[in-house]
Design an enzyme around this catalytic site. Sequence first.
Site, PDB file in Angstrom:
ATOM      1  N   ASP A  92      -0.005   2.629   1.819  1.00  0.00           N
ATOM      2  CA  ASP A  92      -0.742   1.167   2.187  1.00  0.00           C
ATOM      3  C   ASP A  92      -0.222   0.470   1.159  1.00  0.00           C
ATOM      4  OD1 ASP A  92      -2.167   1.849  -0.050  1.00  0.00           O
ATOM      5  OD2 ASP A  92      -3.978   2.074   0.832  1.00  0.00           O
ATOM      6  N   SER A  93      -0.713  -0.855   1.526  1.00  0.00           N
ATOM      7  CA  SER A  93      -0.101  -2.151   0.703  1.00  0.00           C
ATOM      8  C   SER A  93      -0.950  -2.519  -0.291  1.00  0.00           C
ATOM      9  CB  SER A  93       0.074  -3.210   1.966  1.00  0.00           C
ATOM     10  OG  SER A  93      -1.198  -3.643   2.227  1.00  0.00           O
ATOM     11  N   GLY A  94      -2.054  -1.967  -0.400  1.00  0.00           N
ATOM     12  CA  GLY A  94      -2.973  -2.518  -1.482  1.00  0.00           C
ATOM     13  C   GLY A  94      -3.972  -3.696  -0.765  1.00  0.00           C
ATOM     14  N   ASP A 146      -1.487  -7.512   4.009  1.00  0.00           N
ATOM     15  CA  ASP A 146      -2.277  -7.790   4.890  1.00  0.00           C
ATOM     16  C   ASP A 146      -3.913  -8.213   4.060  1.00  0.00           C
ATOM     17  OD1 ASP A 146      -3.266  -5.313   4.245  1.00  0.00           O
ATOM     18  OD2 ASP A 146      -4.127  -5.371   6.212  1.00  0.00           O
ATOM     19  N   GLN A 194      -4.428  -7.425  12.677  1.00  0.00           N
ATOM     20  CA  GLN A 194      -5.828  -7.664  12.137  1.00  0.00           C
ATOM     21  C   GLN A 194      -6.581  -8.524  13.324  1.00  0.00           C
ATOM     22  OE1 GLN A 194      -7.578  -6.771   9.634  1.00  0.00           O
ATOM     23  NE2 GLN A 194      -5.978  -5.697   8.241  1.00  0.00           N
ATOM     24  N   GLY A 221      -8.470  -3.169   9.551  1.00  0.00           N
ATOM     25  CA  GLY A 221      -9.625  -3.749   9.476  1.00  0.00           C
ATOM     26  C   GLY A 221     -10.577  -3.155  10.569  1.00  0.00           C
ATOM     27  N   ASP A 271      -5.356   8.320   8.783  1.00  0.00           N
ATOM     28  CA  ASP A 271      -5.591   8.781   7.474  1.00  0.00           C
ATOM     29  C   ASP A 271      -6.962   8.534   7.193  1.00  0.00           C
ATOM     30  OD1 ASP A 271      -5.721   6.541   5.049  1.00  0.00           O
ATOM     31  OD2 ASP A 271      -5.195   5.676   6.808  1.00  0.00           O
TER      32      ASP A 271
END
EC number: 2.4.2.29
Length: 376
Positions: A92-94, A146, A194, A221, A271
């Site tokens: 994931d992007s953090g 995001d 989102q 989200g 996940d």
Amino acid sequence: MKFELAVTDPGSSARAGVITTDHGTIETPIFMPVGTVASVKGISQKDLKEQVNPDIILGNTYHLYLRPQTEILKKAGGLHKFMNWDRNILTDSGGYQVYSLSERRKIKEEGVRFKSHIDGSYHNFTPENVMEIQRAIGADIIMAFDECTPYPCDYRYAKNSMHRTHRWLDRCITHFEKTPPLYGYSQSLFPIVQGSTFKDLREQSAEYIAAAGAEGNAIGGLSVGEPAEEMYAMTEVVTNILPKEKPRYLMGVGTPINILENIALGVDMFDCVMPTRNARNGMLFTAHGTINIKNKKWEDDFSPIDESGATYVDTYYSKAYVRHLFTVNEMLGKQIATMHNLGFYLWLVREARKHILAGDFATWKNMMVKQMDKRL
């Protein structure tokens, strides 16, 4: 990356497919165990592979960036080599971790400045450096940076946040295309839809993300505190718009029932920390409902944990013994519960796939949802 859609269920929007990357195939629908800090908590890679047998696991950009840090991962030759995992990994992007640091972060157009939860040091995440960090980690599938909106959230904030996520996506794509992969295999970038729980924003975001033409798409989200019905409603809005020929990943979801309901809406990838986190608190998921193994009722129940379970622990240990391990706070109890829950989650999505291929998923799903919705 290739995605081949094999079958769509006649009674729902459920799909069975196959994703192929340089690290092998992923049969969908799939659940991805969460290995936040280069380890799926409470289980060794050997047991994970041999007993749970997932095609793909998840790592976390925020945590790996802080520890062991990207330089160490680069020296190791990437996360696969560092943790000795030769199958697929998604990072994931953090964005979500930074969202959950609400007291410790500042969001601006440039990116996010945040305070480490470890030592209070300041760091910046931008769309550009998050792409570089994920190149260094080396996962097969990486996520765009995001902003995850909280729930509840007012319309104006959700709208501004969504547009920022879209602008950040454009910057992610530009930078991703400029930076080559580091370890000799390709990586795929998934953008994230989102829009909180607002139908018109979710539609706008899904259109924007679909138009980006990425190899797969994610829905973010959700599962942040909204009622399950709202999650399902938003997922349906989005899956009706996202291209059918690309895999769809619903981030951070969820309970076994959530997973089946979202598979029915056309989601391919999931996940969640729930199977591992709840295992450590003594909650075991089964096809017939959930067990709180700490309850006194299991004290003298010498039957196996789960006779129809997917891993060796299910028939090797009794409920009474696992309850005892939790009572004395023995580490082994948490490990047994972790393997059981992960095995169950993977069994569930694979069973779903079988029923999609057989054309009777909708009937089976309704039966399973009823069956699992009880406390044993």
